[in-house]
Design a protein around this motif. Structure first.
Motif, short mmCIF file in Angstrom:
data_model
loop_
_atom_site.label_atom_id
_atom_site.label_comp_id
_atom_site.label_asym_id
_atom_site.label_seq_id
_atom_site.Cartn_x
_atom_site.Cartn_y
_atom_site.Cartn_z
N LEU A 172 15.45 44.27 48.74
CA LEU A 172 16.46 44.34 47.69
C LEU A 172 16.24 45.58 46.83
N SER A 176 18.91 48.58 46.22
CA SER A 176 19.31 48.98 44.87
C SER A 176 18.93 50.42 44.58
N ALA A 253 26.92 51.11 42.15
CA ALA A 253 26.25 50.13 41.29
C ALA A 253 26.65 50.22 39.82
#
Length: 283
Positions: A172, A176, A253
């Motif tokens: 993860l 990210s 993001a």
């Protein structure tokens, strides 16, 4: 005798590294040609999974997901040697890892989940990181073999599934992190700043140096002594979005982060340290 099921980029290079070290390896892949390609390098390739695992003491698995691991192991079970050990390097769910540990124990075999932070080059060079957790006697028994496959074997203790969870946490972060890089490059492009200049900035001002401190700050839960107020961070975030929008650029993001900032500011956290973004992630 070692068997290897799943000849993707990672599995193929794991096998090549084993062969170079003189290990006898039997291989199988759903697409037979990928396994057959290793025959010229000394591996024994089989068209049936059950044949590939026959007489193997340890069976390594590198597949796609929980479903593929379950399917392939069920296909291969007919050839399992009594007492065979299954070592699964696939990134899977925690639940799947635990279920397979228990299931194969009930069937008279041993299953160990050992996911990796390794790319194909790492597998070929035996560098990188391999994670394990669960039966400590089993891990001690396999440690010499597993350590030879990677630069570092990280043992997370007796809890089955812990290695699977740590692998997901790490992946993860990588996802990210990559999204953050992509957004930074989009903003740089909107400002006509070449990516080489961005690379030079991060070489001089290395964000990785503040990772541990930032992790402790987010996890610590104390946001009332700000070094950068959330409202100011939100102001800058709007500058990012406005600048990119004017140049016809988009972000991955940043819009979601801005939405979360707005929510927290509405809840009264505008004067808190901006790491209050992580307050809902704490245990």
């Amino acid at each position: 005798m070692v068997a290897f099921l799943g000849m993707g980029l990672l599995g193929t290079n794991f096998v090549k590294a084993m062969l170079k070290k003189g290990v006898e390896v039997q291989v199988w892949n759903r697409t037979p040609g990928k396994a057959g390609a290793l025959a010229g390098e000394g591996a024994k390739a089989f068209e049936q999974a059950a044949d590939a695992v026959r007489n193997a003491d340890v069976i390594h698995v590198t597949l796609k997901d929980d479903a593929s691991v379950n399917d392939v192991l069920n296909l291969a079970q007919g050839g399992f040697k009594p007492g065979a050990i299954i070592v699964d390097h696939t990134t899977t769910s925690v639940e799947g890892s635990i279920e397979r540990t228990n299931l194969w124990k009930e069937r008279g075999y041993t299953y160990l989940h050992a996911p990796v932070f390794m790319g194909p080059v790492n597998a070929l060079e035996s560098t990188g990181f391999m994670l394990v957790s669960g039966d400590q006697q089993l891990i001690s028994k396999l440690e010499p073999q597993l350590s030879a496959m990677t630069g570092r074997l990280i043992n997370y203790g007796e809890q089955p599934g812990k290695a699977a969870g740590m692998k997901l946490v790490g992946n993860l972060f990588l996802v990210s992190f990559t999204a953050g890089i992509a957004d930074s490059l989009s903003l740089a492009s909107a400002l006509n700043i070449p990516s080489s200049d961005v690379g030079e900035l991060f070489d001089i001002w290395n964000p990785a140096m503040i990772l541990q401190a930032r992790l402790k700050k987010v996890a610590g839960g104390k946001y009332d002594n700000p070094s950068w107020e959330l409202s100011m961070a939100r102001k800058d975030t709007q500058l990012f979005m406005d600048t990119a929008s004017k140049a016809g650029k988009g972000f991955i993001a940043v819009p979601a982060i801005a939405k979360k900032m707005d929510q927290l500011i509405a809840e009264g956290h505008g004067n808190d340290d901006w790491t209050v973004l992580g307050k809902d992630s704490r245990m």
